[in-house]
Design an enzyme around this catalytic site. Structure first.
Site, mmCIF file in Angstrom:
data_model
loop_
_atom_site.group_PDB
_atom_site.id
_atom_site.type_symbol
_atom_site.label_atom_id
_atom_site.label_comp_id
_atom_site.label_asym_id
_atom_site.label_seq_id
_atom_site.Cartn_x
_atom_site.Cartn_y
_atom_site.Cartn_z
ATOM 1 N N ASN A 188 0.854 -1.189 0.000
ATOM 2 C CA ASN A 188 0.000 0.000 0.000
ATOM 3 C C ASN A 188 0.889 1.238 0.000
ATOM 4 O O ASN A 188 2.014 1.203 0.500
ATOM 5 C CB ASN A 188 -0.878 0.020 1.255
ATOM 6 N N ASP A 220 -3.257 0.987 7.616
ATOM 7 C CA ASP A 220 -2.018 1.732 7.321
ATOM 8 C C ASP A 220 -0.912 1.358 8.310
ATOM 9 O O ASP A 220 -0.073 2.191 8.673
ATOM 10 C CB ASP A 220 -2.269 3.249 7.366
ATOM 11 N N SER A 259 4.886 6.970 2.438
ATOM 12 C CA SER A 259 5.362 5.650 2.861
ATOM 13 C C SER A 259 4.760 4.577 1.954
ATOM 14 O O SER A 259 3.595 4.662 1.571
ATOM 15 C CB SER A 259 4.906 5.338 4.288
ATOM 16 N N HIS A 283 0.861 5.326 1.178
ATOM 17 C CA HIS A 283 0.114 6.194 2.079
ATOM 18 C C HIS A 283 0.809 7.550 2.170
ATOM 19 O O HIS A 283 2.031 7.609 2.319
ATOM 20 C CB HIS A 283 0.018 5.546 3.467
HETATM 21 C C1 GAR Z 1 -2.624 8.739 -2.865
HETATM 22 O O1 GAR Z 1 -2.161 9.952 -2.324
HETATM 23 C C2 GAR Z 1 -2.395 7.609 -1.890
HETATM 24 O O2 GAR Z 1 -1.220 7.758 -1.149
HETATM 25 C C3 GAR Z 1 -3.610 7.729 -1.012
HETATM 26 O O3 GAR Z 1 -4.656 8.004 -1.910
HETATM 27 C C4 GAR Z 1 -4.147 8.775 -2.998
HETATM 28 C C5 GAR Z 1 -4.621 8.130 -4.283
HETATM 29 O O4 GAR Z 1 -4.312 8.944 -5.393
HETATM 30 N N1 GAR Z 1 -3.846 6.519 -0.278
HETATM 31 C C6 GAR Z 1 -4.270 6.507 0.984
HETATM 32 O O5 GAR Z 1 -4.560 7.495 1.611
HETATM 33 C C7 GAR Z 1 -4.368 5.106 1.615
HETATM 34 N N2 GAR Z 1 -4.595 5.180 3.005
HETATM 35 P P1 GAR Z 1 -4.420 8.354 -6.877
HETATM 36 O O6 GAR Z 1 -5.810 7.717 -7.017
HETATM 37 O O7 GAR Z 1 -4.283 9.553 -7.762
HETATM 38 O O8 GAR Z 1 -3.325 7.352 -7.072
#
Ligand code: GAR
Length: 225
Positions: A109, A147, A138, A111
Site C-alpha cells: 500500500n 495503514d 510511505s 500512504h
Molecule cells: C494517494 O495519495 C495515496 O497515497 C492515497 O490516496 C491517494 C490516491 O491517489 N492513499 C491513501 O490514503 C491510503 N490510506 P491516486 O488515485 O491519484 O493514485
C-alpha cells in the site's frame, strides 16, 4: 503475457495517478499490470486502465451485505488473474483479515504520510496542524492493521511555512509516482519480503522507516541499514 515479469493487480478507488505511474513504469520494468479492480464505478483510474488495454473490473462494495462477502468476491476476481502481487493505489476500503491472510506478504500500500504518523485520511492538513517540519510518503506491506504494516520505503519532503494542504498533496504525489514503481520493481526482483517481525530487503531487516529514498539519489543509490 510472458511470465518473465511479475504480474500485479492494482486496486483503486479514485483518480489513479499512482496506477498511471505504475502502468508507465511497467513498460520498461520487471512487472506488468494484469488487471485493475475498483470498488467504485466512477473511479477515473478505470479509464486509465482501459486506455492502456488492461482489464478494468468493478466490485461495488454496496452490493455486499458484509465486508467478508465483499472481500471474498474481490479475492475471486483477483485470483482469476493469478497475480504475484496486489498493489493498493488509493484503494479506500479496509480489507478484512481473510483477504490479508489470503495474500499474506503479497500486498503493498502507499500512504501519504511518514508512517506511523497520520494513518487514515486528511494527512496533509494534519501534518500542517501539528506544525511538522517534514512530511512525506510511505510504502508498506499490508497487514490487518489500518495503514499499519511494516514500512518498506519512505521519502520525506520539507514543509514550508507557506504551504497549504493542497500544495503538500501535490509535492507528496510527485514523490509517490516515483517511489511506488521503484518499490514494486524491488518486489518483482525478489528483493523484498515480509516476515513476522517486519520487512526485509536483500535478506536484511529494514528499520521501522524502511529504506529512506533521497531526492537526489540515482536509481539504485539507496541507503540501506
Ligand atoms: C494517494 O495519495 C495515496 O497515497 C492515497 O490516496 C491517494 C490516491 O491517489 N492513499 C491513501 O490514503 C491510503 N490510506 P491516486 O488515485 O491519484 O493514485
Amino acid at each position: 503475457m510472458e511470465k518473465t515479469h511479475c504480474h500485479i493487480v492494482v486496486l483503486i478507488s479514485g483518480n489513479g495517478t499512482n496506477l498511471q505511474a505504475l502502468i508507465n513504469a511497467s513498460t520498461t520494468s520487471n512487472f506488468r499490470v494484469v488487471a485493475v479492480v475498483s470498488n467504485n464505478h466512477e473511479a477515473f483510474g478505470l479509464q486509465r486502465a482501459t486506455v492502456a488495454d488492461i482489464p478494468a473490473l468493478v466490485v461495488d462494495h454496496d452490493n455486499y451485505s458484509s465486508r467478508q462477502d465483499f472481500d471474498r468476491k474481490l479475492i475471486e476476481v483477483i485470483d482469476a488473474f493469478d497475480p504475484e502481487l496486489i498493489v493498493l493505489a488509493g484503494f479506500m476500503r479496509i480489507l478484512g483479515p481473510e483477504f490479508v491472510q489470503h495474500y499474506q506478504g503479497r500486498i503493498l500500500n502507499i500512504h501519504p504520510s511518514l508512517l506511523p504518523a497520520y494513518t487514515g485520511v486528511n494527512t496533509h492538513q494534519r501534518a500542517l496542524d501539528a506544525g511538522d517540519k517534514e512530511h512525506g510518503v510511505s510504502v508498506h506491506f499490508v497487514t490487518d492493521e489500518l495503514d499499519g504494516g511494516p514500512v518498506v520505503a519512505q521519502e520525506k519532503i520539507a514543509v514550508l511555512t507557506t504551504d497549504t494542504a493542497a500544495q503538500l498533496a501535490t509535492r507528496v504525489a510527485a514523490k509517490e509516482h516515483i517511489i511506488y514503481p521503484k518499490v514494486v520493481s524491488w518486489f518483482a526482483a525478489g528483493r523484498l519480503h515480509m516476515d513476522a517481525d517486519g520487512a526485509y530487503m536483500d535478506h536484511d531487516k529494514l528499520p521501522a522507516g524502511g529504506v529512506e529514498i533521497h531526492p537526489a539519489a540515482v536509481q539504485d543509490s539507496i541507503r540501506l541499514p
